[in-house]
Design an enzyme around this catalytic site. Structure first.
Site, short mmCIF file in Angstrom:
data_model
loop_
_atom_site.label_atom_id
_atom_site.label_comp_id
_atom_site.label_asym_id
_atom_site.label_seq_id
_atom_site.Cartn_x
_atom_site.Cartn_y
_atom_site.Cartn_z
N SER A 261 -26.57 10.34 -40.73
CA SER A 261 -27.68 11.29 -40.82
C SER A 261 -28.85 10.68 -41.57
O SER A 261 -28.74 9.63 -42.21
CB SER A 261 -27.22 12.56 -41.55
OG SER A 261 -27.00 12.27 -42.92
N LYS A 262 -29.97 11.39 -41.50
CA LYS A 262 -31.16 10.96 -42.24
C LYS A 262 -30.86 10.93 -43.74
O LYS A 262 -31.34 10.04 -44.46
CB LYS A 262 -32.33 11.92 -41.96
CG LYS A 262 -33.59 11.58 -42.74
CD LYS A 262 -34.68 12.60 -42.50
CE LYS A 262 -35.93 12.29 -43.31
NZ LYS A 262 -35.69 12.31 -44.77
N ARG A 263 -30.06 11.87 -44.19
CA ARG A 263 -29.71 11.92 -45.63
C ARG A 263 -29.00 10.63 -46.06
O ARG A 263 -29.24 10.13 -47.15
CB ARG A 263 -28.82 13.13 -45.89
CG ARG A 263 -28.64 13.45 -47.38
CD ARG A 263 -27.82 14.70 -47.60
NE ARG A 263 -28.49 15.90 -47.09
CZ ARG A 263 -28.12 16.57 -46.00
NH1 ARG A 263 -27.08 16.15 -45.29
NH2 ARG A 263 -28.76 17.63 -45.61
#
Length: 504
Positions: A261-263
């Protein structure tokens, strides 16, 4: 395989394109080109509530930057357009009605409140609510209403959906990656295919578009695997030949647990998008392009996330990937993202670039920093000497900055190691040797200085280390005489004199 291979990449314009989406586009592109087929971009924007301005342009720019442009799509009509689902919405209702006429679908007039109440009752019994064969006759739909009651409701404009009615059976399916799959269709819910706002849901629009665009192979992410049975049943209900399916493995977090994910990128310091995403109202996200990555490196990295060629080769050009690619060599298990491996691919491709190409990029970077240079040819030569140790253009400042700016400080550890009590005297003699050398080439300067060192029977380290320190400010860099030749004899002498003044 026939030349009629037609594949599609069908993203939704709801934000920036994740590298998982780019990987899906890449595998579709490689498969199409391998079989002289057609790679189509279709924008699936039926959910207008999630539409994000600029996302479609971002998707197209990303594919172009990765050098995997589509053959058909928005702005490139191949006779199967339009290629945005919002521009195709007038064609879906007839297909939904066709399913009703054949008994494969039905009108459902249940209100949101009625469905919520049914869900609450079911969950109170610690069960999962599902609208399908076991309770469809408990609801208000065209299976429980008379024909005249259905007509009356439609005529007065009651809100409705059109739901699919799967036939109970054991369905046998084949996935090109996961092979044979068997499913009991009584486990499938009666999916909504069409809404009273005249818009189809994803499932109907997807099937209709793939059929009308003559898609031969649906190559998509693993997250769509649970929808495969529904889609196969829809093809059967329409009496259409289904395309071949291939569901790509997930791209996993570096630790291997869960989808990337972007996180994860924000936390560990790497991009998860091909290009920078900078919305007017929202959070800016980094991209591989703006971080200095080459598209060849990104594509090479993505190709190995879930696929392997079956050989030891790791560096592939796009043409080589096309020739080597096959669905048979795509794995079914998830692929762990490895950022260090991504940087390794970048370094391999960076070194492969022509000196003039890297030199042009470095010259632009020097200009941005207001650093003067002699000529473009000079920059190109410098790049050729140092680029093997670089990963990005920005690394060249540290590796080659001394070619453009004389050092004003000297590494303490290097100075302690190389500058002794008699070093200034030795350097004075080196200056005399340099002044007496008429040829400024690296070979001539090397011969002159090394010849003098031999004559004096001095250890080479006592001369070469302080000479390098004088020119570079540390003990790094390419051949010291290549440096001296490029910066020129006059600048070389001036730098030695500065070092003597500061270190002597």
């Amino acid at each position: 395989m026939s030349a009629d291979v037609r594949v599609r990449f069908a993203p939704s314009p709801t934000g920036p394109l994740h590298i998982g989406g780019v990987r899906t586009a890449l595998f579709n592109y490689l498969f199409a080109k391998k079989h002289n087929g057609t790679f189509i971009l279709r924008i699936e924007d039926t959910d207008q509530n999630r539409f994000v301005e600029g996302a479609e342009d971002y998707i197209i720019e990303s594919l172009n930057w990765c050098n995997i442009p589509f053959d058909e799509g928005p702005g490139k009509d191949g006779g199967h357009g339009p290629y945005r689902q919002s521009d195709r919405k007038d064609r879906y209702k007839k297909y939904a009605l066709q399913l009703i006429d054949s008994g494969a679908a039905y009108y459902a007039f249940d209100t949101a409140e009625e469905l919520a109440e049914a869900r609450t009752k079911t969950e109170a019994q610690k069960l999962t609510f599902i609208y399908n064969h076991h309770n469809r006759l408990d609801f208000t739909n065209s299976l429980t209403l008379t024909e005249s009651e259905v007509k009356e409701r439609l005529d007065r404009g009651d809100e409705y959906t059109i739901r699919f009615k799967p036939q109970p059976k054991t369905l046998f399916m084949f996935d090109e990656i996961r092979k044979g799959i068997e499913i009991d269709t009584t486990l499938i819910d009666d999916k909504v295919l069409f809404k009273s706002d005249e818009m189809p849901t994803y499932h109907l629009a997807n099937i209709v578009d793939d059929h009308e665009m003559e898609i031969s192979h649906v190559i998509r992410g693993e997250e769509w695997l649970p929808s495969m049975a529904l889609h196969v049943l829809l093809y059967e209900s329409f009496g259409w030949e289904a395309p071949k399916f291939a569901h790509l493995p997930l791209i996993l977090k570096p630790g291997g647990k869960g989808k990337l994910s972007k996180r994860d990128g924000d936390k560990l310091g790497f991009p998860v998008f091909p290009l920078e995403w900078n919305p007017e109202n929202g959070e800016k996200s980094s991209g591989y392009r703006e971080d200095g990555y080459l598209p060849e490196a990104v594509i090479n990295m993505l190709a190995f996330l879930g696929w392997n060629p079956g050989t030891e080769q790791e560096i592939f050009s796009l043409d080589e990937l096309v020739q080597a690619f096959s669905l048979e060599h795509v794995n079914s298990s998830g692929a762990k993202f490895d950022f260090d491996k991504t940087k390794w691919f970048q370094q391999q491709w960076f070194v492969e670039q022509d000196d003039a190409v890297v030199g042009d990029a470095f010259a632009k970077a020097l200009q941005r920093e207001n650093i003067e240079y002699k000529s473009q040819d000079y920059v190109n030569i410098v790049v050729g000497l140092v680029k093997e140790r670089a990963v990005f253009v920005e690394d060249l400042f540290e590796l080659a900055g001394f070619f453009f700016t004389a050092p004003t400080e000297f590494d303490d550890k290097a100075a302690g190691k190389s500058w002794k009590a008699d070093t200034s005297e030795i350097m004075n003699n080196v200056i005399t040797v340099l002044k007496n050398t008429t040829d400024d080439s690296a070979v001539a300067l090397s011969d002159a200085v090394k010849g003098w060192v031999k004559e004096q029977e001095i250890g080479f380290g006592k001369v070469m280390m302080p000479l390098r320190l004088s020119l570079v400010g540390s003990l790094m860099g390419p051949d010291v005489f290549e440096i001296a030749s490029l910066i020129g004899k006059q600048e070389t002498i001036a730098r030695i004199e500065t070092a003597m003044e500061k270190l002597g």
